[in-house]
Design a protein around this motif. Structure first.
Motif, PDB file in Angstrom:
ATOM      1  N   THR A  77      -6.040   9.436 -12.824  1.00 13.17           N
ATOM      2  CA  THR A  77      -5.093  10.524 -13.113  1.00 13.17           C
ATOM      3  C   THR A  77      -3.697   9.754 -13.180  1.00 13.17           C
ATOM      4  OG1 THR A  77      -6.199  12.318 -11.711  1.00 13.17           O
ATOM      5  CG2 THR A  77      -4.099  12.437 -12.022  1.00 13.17           C
ATOM      6  N   LYS A  78      -3.266   8.946 -12.534  1.00 16.60           N
ATOM      7  CA  LYS A  78      -1.867   8.375 -12.479  1.00 16.60           C
ATOM      8  C   LYS A  78      -1.709   7.599 -13.961  1.00 16.60           C
ATOM      9  CE  LYS A  78      -0.118   8.323  -7.744  1.00 16.60           C
ATOM     10  NZ  LYS A  78       1.089   8.950  -8.319  1.00 16.60           N
ATOM     11  N   ALA A  79      -3.077   6.716 -14.250  1.00 19.12           N
ATOM     12  CA  ALA A  79      -2.769   5.933 -15.562  1.00 19.12           C
ATOM     13  C   ALA A  79      -2.968   6.813 -16.603  1.00 19.12           C
ATOM     14  CB  ALA A  79      -4.367   5.179 -15.574  1.00 19.12           C
ATOM     15  N   THR A  80      -3.557   8.034 -16.599  1.00 11.58           N
ATOM     16  CA  THR A  80      -3.633   8.776 -17.795  1.00 11.58           C
ATOM     17  C   THR A  80      -2.114   9.533 -18.003  1.00 11.58           C
ATOM     18  OG1 THR A  80      -5.999   9.366 -17.354  1.00 11.58           O
ATOM     19  CG2 THR A  80      -4.680  10.872 -18.788  1.00 11.58           C
ATOM     20  N   ARG A  81      -1.684  10.076 -16.578  1.00 11.88           N
ATOM     21  CA  ARG A  81      -0.232  10.612 -16.889  1.00 11.88           C
ATOM     22  C   ARG A  81       0.709   9.699 -17.363  1.00 11.88           C
ATOM     23  NH1 ARG A  81       0.494  14.307 -11.571  1.00 11.88           N
ATOM     24  NH2 ARG A  81       2.751  14.165 -12.555  1.00 11.88           N
ATOM     25  N   ALA A  82       0.658   8.530 -16.824  1.00 12.58           N
ATOM     26  CA  ALA A  82       1.863   7.484 -17.149  1.00 12.58           C
ATOM     27  C   ALA A  82       1.453   7.187 -18.760  1.00 12.58           C
ATOM     28  CB  ALA A  82       1.649   6.293 -16.458  1.00 12.58           C
ATOM     29  N   THR A  83       0.421   7.018 -19.223  1.00 10.71           N
ATOM     30  CA  THR A  83       0.068   6.528 -20.615  1.00 10.71           C
ATOM     31  C   THR A  83       0.332   7.793 -21.471  1.00 10.71           C
ATOM     32  OG1 THR A  83      -1.890   5.126 -20.042  1.00 10.71           O
ATOM     33  CG2 THR A  83      -1.792   6.063 -22.346  1.00 10.71           C
ATOM     34  N   ASP A  84       0.212   9.137 -21.279  1.00 10.73           N
ATOM     35  CA  ASP A  84       0.491  10.458 -21.853  1.00 10.73           C
ATOM     36  C   ASP A  84       2.138  10.544 -21.892  1.00 10.73           C
ATOM     37  OD1 ASP A  84      -2.126  10.718 -22.176  1.00 10.73           O
ATOM     38  OD2 ASP A  84      -2.228  12.463 -20.630  1.00 10.73           O
ATOM     39  N   ALA A  85       2.791   9.969 -20.938  1.00 12.78           N
ATOM     40  CA  ALA A  85       4.405   9.976 -20.983  1.00 12.78           C
ATOM     41  C   ALA A  85       4.678   9.085 -22.394  1.00 12.78           C
ATOM     42  CB  ALA A  85       5.007   9.604 -19.851  1.00 12.78           C
ATOM     43  N   GLY A  86       4.154   8.176 -22.331  1.00 10.97           N
ATOM     44  CA  GLY A  86       4.603   7.140 -23.232  1.00 10.97           C
ATOM     45  C   GLY A  86       4.135   7.881 -24.750  1.00 10.97           C
ATOM     46  N   LYS A  87       3.047   8.360 -24.784  1.00 10.89           N
ATOM     47  CA  LYS A  87       2.465   9.061 -25.959  1.00 10.89           C
ATOM     48  C   LYS A  87       3.370   9.993 -26.336  1.00 10.89           C
ATOM     49  CE  LYS A  87      -2.342   8.141 -25.809  1.00 10.89           C
ATOM     50  NZ  LYS A  87      -3.798   8.509 -25.597  1.00 10.89           N
ATOM     51  N   ALA A  88       3.922  10.897 -25.478  1.00  7.91           N
ATOM     52  CA  ALA A  88       4.802  11.843 -25.725  1.00  7.91           C
ATOM     53  C   ALA A  88       6.104  11.648 -26.332  1.00  7.91           C
ATOM     54  CB  ALA A  88       5.243  12.992 -24.332  1.00  7.91           C
ATOM     55  N   LYS A  89       6.568  10.215 -26.004  1.00  8.03           N
ATOM     56  CA  LYS A  89       7.808   9.937 -26.610  1.00  8.03           C
ATOM     57  C   LYS A  89       7.529   8.831 -27.967  1.00  8.03           C
ATOM     58  CE  LYS A  89      10.678  11.326 -23.712  1.00  8.03           C
ATOM     59  NZ  LYS A  89      12.008  12.196 -24.159  1.00  8.03           N
ATOM     60  N   GLY A  90       6.351   8.791 -28.077  1.00  4.03           N
ATOM     61  CA  GLY A  90       5.794   8.221 -29.357  1.00  4.03           C
ATOM     62  C   GLY A  90       5.739   6.558 -29.229  1.00  4.03           C
ATOM     63  N   TYR A  91       5.309   6.085 -27.924  1.00  3.46           N
ATOM     64  CA  TYR A  91       5.262   4.838 -27.680  1.00  3.46           C
ATOM     65  C   TYR A  91       3.887   4.472 -27.330  1.00  3.46           C
ATOM     66  CZ  TYR A  91      10.474   5.059 -26.916  1.00  3.46           C
ATOM     67  OH  TYR A  91      11.644   5.177 -27.144  1.00  3.46           O
ATOM     68  N   PRO A  92       3.527   3.103 -27.470  1.00  2.66           N
ATOM     69  CA  PRO A  92       1.948   2.797 -27.216  1.00  2.66           C
ATOM     70  C   PRO A  92       2.099   2.419 -25.794  1.00  2.66           C
ATOM     71  CG  PRO A  92       3.297   1.059 -28.405  1.00  2.66           C
ATOM     72  CD  PRO A  92       4.170   2.233 -28.280  1.00  2.66           C
ATOM     73  N   LEU A  93       2.514   3.018 -24.718  1.00  2.00           N
ATOM     74  CA  LEU A  93       2.469   2.521 -23.483  1.00  2.00           C
ATOM     75  C   LEU A  93       1.298   2.733 -22.941  1.00  2.00           C
ATOM     76  CD1 LEU A  93       4.008   1.742 -20.954  1.00  2.00           C
ATOM     77  CD2 LEU A  93       4.412   3.929 -20.534  1.00  2.00           C
ATOM     78  N   LEU A  94       0.525   1.621 -22.116  1.00  2.00           N
ATOM     79  CA  LEU A  94      -0.942   1.773 -21.827  1.00  2.00           C
ATOM     80  C   LEU A  94      -1.072   1.574 -20.497  1.00  2.00           C
ATOM     81  CD1 LEU A  94      -3.888   2.273 -22.658  1.00  2.00           C
ATOM     82  CD2 LEU A  94      -4.025   0.077 -23.493  1.00  2.00           C
ATOM     83  N   PHE A  95      -1.888   2.300 -19.685  1.00  2.00           N
ATOM     84  CA  PHE A  95      -2.064   2.138 -18.171  1.00  2.00           C
ATOM     85  C   PHE A  95      -3.615   2.181 -18.329  1.00  2.00           C
ATOM     86  CE2 PHE A  95       2.139   3.135 -17.790  1.00  2.00           C
ATOM     87  CZ  PHE A  95       2.725   2.218 -16.587  1.00  2.00           C
ATOM     88  N   THR A  96      -4.342   1.071 -17.520  1.00  2.00           N
ATOM     89  CA  THR A  96      -5.856   1.614 -17.455  1.00  2.00           C
ATOM     90  C   THR A  96      -6.119   1.029 -16.085  1.00  2.00           C
ATOM     91  OG1 THR A  96      -5.950  -1.163 -17.784  1.00  2.00           O
ATOM     92  CG2 THR A  96      -6.223   0.014 -19.753  1.00  2.00           C
ATOM     93  N   THR A  97      -7.353   1.360 -15.780  1.00  2.00           N
ATOM     94  CA  THR A  97      -7.896   1.215 -14.376  1.00  2.00           C
ATOM     95  C   THR A  97      -9.241   0.276 -14.542  1.00  2.00           C
ATOM     96  OG1 THR A  97      -9.293   3.062 -14.472  1.00  2.00           O
ATOM     97  CG2 THR A  97      -7.120   3.600 -13.605  1.00  2.00           C
ATOM     98  N   GLU A  98      -9.201  -0.338 -13.326  1.00  2.00           N
ATOM     99  CA  GLU A  98     -10.538  -1.277 -12.925  1.00  2.00           C
ATOM    100  C   GLU A  98     -10.936  -1.438 -11.855  1.00  2.00           C
ATOM    101  OE1 GLU A  98      -9.398  -5.836 -13.022  1.00  2.00           O
ATOM    102  OE2 GLU A  98      -9.479  -4.863 -14.957  1.00  2.00           O
ATOM    103  N   PRO A  99     -12.078  -1.472 -11.128  1.00  2.00           N
ATOM    104  CA  PRO A  99     -12.241  -1.493  -9.676  1.00  2.00           C
ATOM    105  C   PRO A  99     -11.616  -2.887  -9.190  1.00  2.00           C
ATOM    106  CG  PRO A  99     -14.359  -1.418 -11.417  1.00  2.00           C
ATOM    107  CD  PRO A  99     -13.165  -1.662 -12.055  1.00  2.00           C
ATOM    108  N   GLU A 100     -11.285  -2.444  -7.857  1.00  2.00           N
ATOM    109  CA  GLU A 100     -10.906  -3.679  -7.203  1.00  2.00           C
ATOM    110  C   GLU A 100     -11.805  -4.583  -6.526  1.00  2.00           C
ATOM    111  OE1 GLU A 100      -7.050  -4.436  -4.283  1.00  2.00           O
ATOM    112  OE2 GLU A 100      -8.693  -3.045  -3.469  1.00  2.00           O
ATOM    113  N   GLU A 101     -11.670  -5.884  -6.672  1.00  2.00           N
ATOM    114  CA  GLU A 101     -13.033  -6.625  -6.196  1.00  2.00           C
ATOM    115  C   GLU A 101     -12.962  -6.749  -4.734  1.00  2.00           C
ATOM    116  OE1 GLU A 101     -11.723 -10.026  -8.265  1.00  2.00           O
ATOM    117  OE2 GLU A 101     -12.166  -9.215 -10.056  1.00  2.00           O
TER     118      GLU A 101
END
Length: 101
Positions: A77-101
């Motif tokens: 949820t946080k990664a999607t919301r943060a990425t969407d905040a960038g898209k809303a301003k026209g930036y290619p800001l990207l957050f991803t998730t991956e399992p912690e080891e």
């Protein structure tokens, strides 16, 4: 006379597994302004100015940086919301998730 054996009553508590944790990762890009990245980090991840700046600089220098670790639903949820905040301003800001080891 018959022998009577008694067993003590024991309650068995079911063992609940801890949920798996996921890392939220900031991916560097050459187009999103640094100030905007810091603003998103502060807003979405509740980081201080200094923490957000350090994460942004680390991602800038190394290409990626772990922002925080959460349960899967919260991390996604946080990664999607943060990425969407960038898209809303026209930036290619990207957050991803991956399992912690």
């Amino acid at each position: 006379m018959p022998e009577i054996t008694t067993k003590p009553r024991t309650k068995v508590k079911p063992q609940t597994e801890r949920p798996k944790l996921y890392k939220v990762i900031l991916i560097n890009d050459d187009f999103t302004p640094r100030e905007f990245v810091v603003t998103v980090l502060k807003g979405e991840f509740k980081l201080s100015e200094d923490q957000a700046h350090r994460i942004m600089i680390t991602a800038h220098r190394r290409g990626v940086c772990v922002v925080a670790v959460f349960t899967k639903d919260v991390a996604e949820t946080k990664a999607t919301r943060a990425t969407d905040a960038g898209k809303a301003k026209g930036y290619p800001l990207l957050f991803t998730t991956e399992p912690e080891e």
